[in-house]
Scaffold this motif. Sequence first.
Motif, PDB file in Angstrom:
ATOM      1  N   GLU A   8       0.811  -1.210   0.000  1.00 17.01           N
ATOM      2  CA  GLU A   8       0.000   0.000   0.000  1.00 17.01           C
ATOM      3  C   GLU A   8       0.850   1.268   0.000  1.00 17.01           C
ATOM      4  O   GLU A   8       0.383   2.325  -0.390  1.00 17.01           O
ATOM      5  CB  GLU A   8      -0.955  -0.024   1.199  1.00 17.01           C
ATOM      6  N   ARG A   9       2.105   1.163   0.467  1.00 13.61           N
ATOM      7  CA  ARG A   9       2.968   2.343   0.463  1.00 13.61           C
ATOM      8  C   ARG A   9       3.238   2.836  -0.955  1.00 13.61           C
ATOM      9  O   ARG A   9       3.612   3.981  -1.161  1.00 13.61           O
ATOM     10  CB  ARG A   9       4.296   2.031   1.163  1.00 13.61           C
ATOM     11  N   ALA A  10       3.033   1.957  -1.943  1.00 13.87           N
ATOM     12  CA  ALA A  10       3.267   2.350  -3.323  1.00 13.87           C
ATOM     13  C   ALA A  10       2.253   3.385  -3.781  1.00 13.87           C
ATOM     14  O   ALA A  10       2.513   4.146  -4.718  1.00 13.87           O
ATOM     15  CB  ALA A  10       3.206   1.125  -4.234  1.00 13.87           C
ATOM     16  N   LYS A  11       1.068   3.416  -3.131  1.00 14.57           N
ATOM     17  CA  LYS A  11       0.060   4.395  -3.506  1.00 14.57           C
ATOM     18  C   LYS A  11       0.064   5.500  -2.461  1.00 14.57           C
ATOM     19  O   LYS A  11      -0.154   5.253  -1.279  1.00 14.57           O
ATOM     20  CB  LYS A  11      -1.323   3.768  -3.595  1.00 14.57           C
ATOM     21  N   THR A  12       0.300   6.715  -2.891  1.00 15.13           N
ATOM     22  CA  THR A  12       0.371   7.853  -1.992  1.00 15.13           C
ATOM     23  C   THR A  12      -0.704   8.873  -2.359  1.00 15.13           C
ATOM     24  O   THR A  12      -1.380   8.758  -3.393  1.00 15.13           O
ATOM     25  CB  THR A  12       1.748   8.523  -2.072  1.00 15.13           C
ATOM     26  N   PHE A  13      -0.831   9.869  -1.512  1.00 17.39           N
ATOM     27  CA  PHE A  13      -1.771  10.953  -1.772  1.00 17.39           C
ATOM     28  C   PHE A  13      -1.525  11.558  -3.147  1.00 17.39           C
ATOM     29  O   PHE A  13      -2.458  11.798  -3.913  1.00 17.39           O
ATOM     30  CB  PHE A  13      -1.630  12.015  -0.678  1.00 17.39           C
ATOM     31  N   SER A  14      -0.266  11.796  -3.478  1.00 12.78           N
ATOM     32  CA  SER A  14       0.056  12.440  -4.754  1.00 12.78           C
ATOM     33  C   SER A  14      -0.201  11.529  -5.946  1.00 12.78           C
ATOM     34  O   SER A  14      -0.350  12.014  -7.077  1.00 12.78           O
ATOM     35  CB  SER A  14       1.507  12.921  -4.765  1.00 12.78           C
ATOM     36  N   ASP A  15      -0.254  10.218  -5.719  1.00  9.27           N
ATOM     37  CA  ASP A  15      -0.619   9.306  -6.798  1.00  9.27           C
ATOM     38  C   ASP A  15      -2.080   9.483  -7.184  1.00  9.27           C
ATOM     39  O   ASP A  15      -2.453   9.335  -8.348  1.00  9.27           O
ATOM     40  CB  ASP A  15      -0.397   7.846  -6.383  1.00  9.27           C
ATOM     41  N   VAL A  16      -2.908   9.779  -6.186  1.00  9.81           N
ATOM     42  CA  VAL A  16      -4.355   9.849  -6.382  1.00  9.81           C
ATOM     43  C   VAL A  16      -4.809  11.265  -6.693  1.00  9.81           C
ATOM     44  O   VAL A  16      -5.625  11.486  -7.589  1.00  9.81           O
ATOM     45  CB  VAL A  16      -5.087   9.319  -5.135  1.00  9.81           C
ATOM     46  N   VAL A  17      -4.305  12.231  -5.928  1.00  8.68           N
ATOM     47  CA  VAL A  17      -4.782  13.614  -6.022  1.00  8.68           C
ATOM     48  C   VAL A  17      -3.746  14.450  -6.760  1.00  8.68           C
ATOM     49  O   VAL A  17      -2.619  14.607  -6.301  1.00  8.68           O
ATOM     50  CB  VAL A  17      -5.045  14.203  -4.620  1.00  8.68           C
ATOM     51  N   LYS A  18      -4.153  14.999  -7.901  1.00 16.09           N
ATOM     52  CA  LYS A  18      -3.231  15.773  -8.726  1.00 16.09           C
ATOM     53  C   LYS A  18      -3.373  17.270  -8.532  1.00 16.09           C
ATOM     54  O   LYS A  18      -2.470  18.029  -8.866  1.00 16.09           O
ATOM     55  CB  LYS A  18      -3.440  15.412 -10.200  1.00 16.09           C
ATOM     56  N   HIS A  19      -4.499  17.700  -7.982  1.00 11.75           N
ATOM     57  CA  HIS A  19      -4.690  19.133  -7.785  1.00 11.75           C
ATOM     58  C   HIS A  19      -5.805  19.350  -6.784  1.00 11.75           C
ATOM     59  O   HIS A  19      -6.797  18.615  -6.779  1.00 11.75           O
ATOM     60  CB  HIS A  19      -5.062  19.819  -9.104  1.00 11.75           C
ATOM     61  N   VAL A  20      -5.626  20.341  -5.901  1.00  6.97           N
ATOM     62  CA  VAL A  20      -6.717  20.788  -5.036  1.00  6.97           C
ATOM     63  C   VAL A  20      -6.850  22.296  -5.204  1.00  6.97           C
ATOM     64  O   VAL A  20      -5.860  23.011  -5.334  1.00  6.97           O
ATOM     65  CB  VAL A  20      -6.477  20.439  -3.548  1.00  6.97           C
ATOM     66  N   ASN A  21      -8.096  22.756  -5.226  1.00 10.59           N
ATOM     67  CA  ASN A  21      -8.331  24.184  -5.411  1.00 10.59           C
ATOM     68  C   ASN A  21      -7.822  25.010  -4.242  1.00 10.59           C
ATOM     69  O   ASN A  21      -7.213  26.060  -4.413  1.00 10.59           O
ATOM     70  CB  ASN A  21      -9.824  24.450  -5.608  1.00 10.59           C
ATOM     71  N   ASP A  22      -8.084  24.531  -3.043  1.00  7.19           N
ATOM     72  CA  ASP A  22      -7.690  25.242  -1.829  1.00  7.19           C
ATOM     73  C   ASP A  22      -7.638  24.214  -0.712  1.00  7.19           C
ATOM     74  O   ASP A  22      -8.669  23.667  -0.327  1.00  7.19           O
ATOM     75  CB  ASP A  22      -8.709  26.338  -1.503  1.00  7.19           C
ATOM     76  N   SER A  23      -6.459  23.946  -0.200  1.00 11.57           N
ATOM     77  CA  SER A  23      -6.316  22.892   0.809  1.00 11.57           C
ATOM     78  C   SER A  23      -7.140  23.166   2.059  1.00 11.57           C
ATOM     79  O   SER A  23      -7.522  22.239   2.781  1.00 11.57           O
ATOM     80  CB  SER A  23      -4.843  22.714   1.188  1.00 11.57           C
ATOM     81  N   ASN A  24      -7.445  24.435   2.336  1.00  8.33           N
ATOM     82  CA  ASN A  24      -8.253  24.752   3.512  1.00  8.33           C
ATOM     83  C   ASN A  24      -9.705  24.324   3.353  1.00  8.33           C
ATOM     84  O   ASN A  24     -10.407  24.125   4.339  1.00  8.33           O
ATOM     85  CB  ASN A  24      -8.210  26.257   3.798  1.00  8.33           C
ATOM     86  N   PHE A  25     -10.155  24.195   2.108  1.00  3.84           N
ATOM     87  CA  PHE A  25     -11.537  23.828   1.852  1.00  3.84           C
ATOM     88  C   PHE A  25     -11.663  22.477   1.149  1.00  3.84           C
ATOM     89  O   PHE A  25     -12.657  21.777   1.321  1.00  3.84           O
ATOM     90  CB  PHE A  25     -12.220  24.907   1.004  1.00  3.84           C
ATOM     91  N   SER A  26     -10.677  22.119   0.360  1.00  2.71           N
ATOM     92  CA  SER A  26     -10.752  20.878  -0.407  1.00  2.71           C
ATOM     93  C   SER A  26     -10.526  19.645   0.453  1.00  2.71           C
ATOM     94  O   SER A  26     -11.086  18.578   0.180  1.00  2.71           O
ATOM     95  CB  SER A  26      -9.722  20.894  -1.540  1.00  2.71           C
TER      96      SER A  26
END
Length: 219
Positions: A8-26
Motif C-alpha cells: 500500500e505504500r506504493a500508492k500515496t496521496f500524490s498518486d491519487v490527487v493531482k490538484h486541489v483548489n484550496d487545501s483549507n476547503f478541499s
Amino acid sequence: MFTPTSQERAKTFSDVVKHVNDSNFSLDAFTVASGSGILEVGTVMGQATLGSATSAVKASGANTGNATMSAVTVLDGAVSGIYTVRMLTATTFRVEKPNGDVIGDGATGTAFADDIGFTMTAGGTPMVAGDGFDVTVAPGSLKWKPHDPAAVDGSQVAAGVLGEAADATSADVVALGVKWGAIVVLEELTFKSGISAPNRAAAIASLGAPSRMILARGT
C-alpha cells in the motif's frame, strides 16, 4: 492512524490527487466509521447523513380513523426531518417532504416507496381527510464509509475520496479526505468490489457534481 503494508505504500496521496483548489476547503478530516475495514488511499467514500425512521400519529392531533403504518424504511433520496403522510380520502394519502414538497400519493394496502417506504393498513374505523402520520427521519452520524450503491444511510452517494490509508475494522478512525474542488486520477480510485459499470459511472458523476467538484481524470 493506519500503518499501511509495503504494497500500500506504493500508492500515496500524490498518486491519487493531482490538484486541489484550496487545501483549507478541499481537504478535511474524515471520521471513518468502525466496521469499514482496511481502506487504501483513493477509496471512494460516502457520508452517513441519515439515521433510522420512526412514525407516529400526526402531531397536530389524534386521527378519527385507526389505520396503522408498518415499520418505515429509509430509501435512496431521503432527507432528515419530518415527512407528513395525510389522508385525502378514507383510503388514499399524500406524502410530503420535510420542506413541504409533494413526493406523491398512495393508497392503503399498497406499499409506498419514494424517499421512505411503508404500508398503511386500514383499521376498523375509516380514516378521514386530514388524518395521517408524521414520519421522522433522524440525522445520520455524519461518519464516512466506503461508497456503497446499495446503502440507504447516505453513503450510497459518492461524496469524497480517502487521502490516506486507514484501518477502521473495529473502531472509528480519523483520516485525511478530499471533499471538494480537486482533480483525482480515475485509475487510482478504489470502488466497492463488484460494483456495476452504471453504478461506477454514477459515482464518478456524483463526485464531479457542482457541490463537490472532485473531477476524476484518466492518466
